[in-house]
Write a protein that holds these residues in place. Structure first.
Motif, PDB file in Angstrom:
ATOM      1  N   VAL A  71      26.334  50.713 -10.692  1.00  0.00           N
ATOM      2  CA  VAL A  71      25.062  50.204 -10.084  1.00  0.00           C
ATOM      3  C   VAL A  71      24.308  51.416  -9.796  1.00  0.00           C
ATOM      4  O   VAL A  71      24.671  52.486  -9.499  1.00  0.00           O
ATOM      5  N   ASP A  73      20.634  53.197  -8.188  1.00  0.00           N
ATOM      6  CA  ASP A  73      19.625  53.034  -7.137  1.00  0.00           C
ATOM      7  C   ASP A  73      18.235  53.342  -8.149  1.00  0.00           C
ATOM      8  O   ASP A  73      18.234  54.719  -8.532  1.00  0.00           O
ATOM      9  N   VAL A  80      25.249  54.321  -7.157  1.00  0.00           N
ATOM     10  CA  VAL A  80      25.739  53.606  -6.164  1.00  0.00           C
ATOM     11  C   VAL A  80      27.303  53.337  -5.991  1.00  0.00           C
ATOM     12  O   VAL A  80      27.523  52.840  -6.954  1.00  0.00           O
ATOM     13  N   TYR A  90      27.601  41.732  -7.976  1.00  0.00           N
ATOM     14  CA  TYR A  90      26.027  41.999  -7.642  1.00  0.00           C
ATOM     15  C   TYR A  90      25.078  40.989  -8.425  1.00  0.00           C
ATOM     16  O   TYR A  90      25.460  41.282  -9.969  1.00  0.00           O
ATOM     17  N   GLN A  92      21.471  40.796  -9.639  1.00  0.00           N
ATOM     18  CA  GLN A  92      20.116  41.473  -9.241  1.00  0.00           C
ATOM     19  C   GLN A  92      19.000  40.741  -9.459  1.00  0.00           C
ATOM     20  O   GLN A  92      17.661  41.160  -8.944  1.00  0.00           O
ATOM     21  N   LYS A 119      16.123  46.545  -5.909  1.00  0.00           N
ATOM     22  CA  LYS A 119      15.932  48.074  -5.665  1.00  0.00           C
ATOM     23  C   LYS A 119      17.133  48.702  -6.341  1.00  0.00           C
ATOM     24  O   LYS A 119      17.170  50.033  -6.658  1.00  0.00           O
ATOM     25  N   TYR A 120      18.176  47.866  -6.843  1.00  0.00           N
ATOM     26  CA  TYR A 120      19.424  48.552  -7.513  1.00  0.00           C
ATOM     27  C   TYR A 120      19.623  47.512  -8.813  1.00  0.00           C
ATOM     28  O   TYR A 120      19.058  46.429  -8.933  1.00  0.00           O
TER      29      TYR A 120
END
Length: 261
Positions: A71, A73, A80, A90, A92, A119-120
């Motif tokens: 991941v 940023d 991250v 995750y 997104q 954001k990620y």
């Protein structure tokens, strides 16, 4: 014989409807893990296709073992830690809609016409001979009728496109729908993203790429009869490989000596 109550047929239909609804709901819940597993399998196949690694004769999980999921940023370009965001769970697309994990995009910056962005982002690092050989990155953006989703594979030089896999869209079949045509996608291989000044130069060109000239290394044939879809592809590429996308990530990698720095 006793006379049948006039509402009995209604009650029978109502009971049958409830029974069918319960069966459908139960099936949906029961099949959800299988559906999720199939989505993940399809995702892996498309990542492998973009990277040029997909082999229908081999197991997908075996091929995917060469790929490391991380991941990033997007604002800082830094990785991250898994303790902060687990790449295995995750989502997104959902993150883009979240107040904590997403952000609105200013109109002048929103080349992909997304309105909001996460954001990620997940990134996929492909290993070969114990070294990172290429990156596969998720991109998306609006075409004529739909949001188009794809994976783009980029060489370890952080500039040369290895491959592309458009895997979901709602564009017109035979026109914009040709984004998923393997023959057209093959034309992306070897194309470059950035000029020497670091600006995103990649684009689709109407009428086809000129056989000679310096600009040809940044260009892919536009889709015949699908100008809006072609413009959408150019927009999403320029967005995701620009300042609001993966460019800060690429800048961080270059400062450390490249993908294997």
């Amino acid at each position: 014989m006793a006379e049948q109550h006039p509402l009995k047929p209604f009650y029978s239909v109502l009971v049958l409807a409830f029974a069918c609804s319960a069966l459908v709901a139960g099936a949906a819940v029961g099949l959800r893990p299988l559906q999720q597993a199939n989505r993940q399998l399809d995702q892996k196949k498309n990542i492998l296709r973009a990277a040029g690694l997909y082999d229908p004769q081999r197991k997908v999980d075996q091929l995917f073992a060469a790929i490391e999921t991380r991941v990033v940023d997007l604002a800082s370009g830094r990785f991250v830690s898994e303790d902060t965001i687990d790449p295995r769970t995750y989502n997104q697309l959902k993150a883009a809609l979240s107040d904590d994990l997403g952000r609105p995009l200013a109109k002048e910056a929103d080349l992909a016409r997304l309105s909001r962005q996460e954001k990620y982002s997940l990134v996929y690092l492909v290993k070969k001979d114990n070294r990172y050989d290429e990156l596969v990155l998720p991109v998306r953006g609006k075409g004529l009728w739909s949001t188009m989703y794809a994976y783009v594979a980029v060489d370890a030089d952080l500039n040369t496109i290895r491959g592309i896999s458009f895997y979901e869209h709602g564009e017109t079949p035979g026109l914009g729908g040709e984004v998923e045509n393997p023959k057209w996608q093959a034309g992306w291989q070897g194309k470059q993203l950035y000029s020497t000044s670091g600006t995103v130069q990649f684009q689709l060109v109407k009428g086809g790429v000129a056989p000679a000239g310096d600009a040809a290394r940044f260009e892919v044939d536009g889709l015949s009869g699908a100008t809006m879809t072609s413009n959408g592809v150019t927009g999403l590429m320029r967005f995701w490989f620009g300042d609001h996308g993966f460019k800060p990530f690429f800048d961080q990698l270059r400062q450390k000596g490249g993908l294997n720095g």
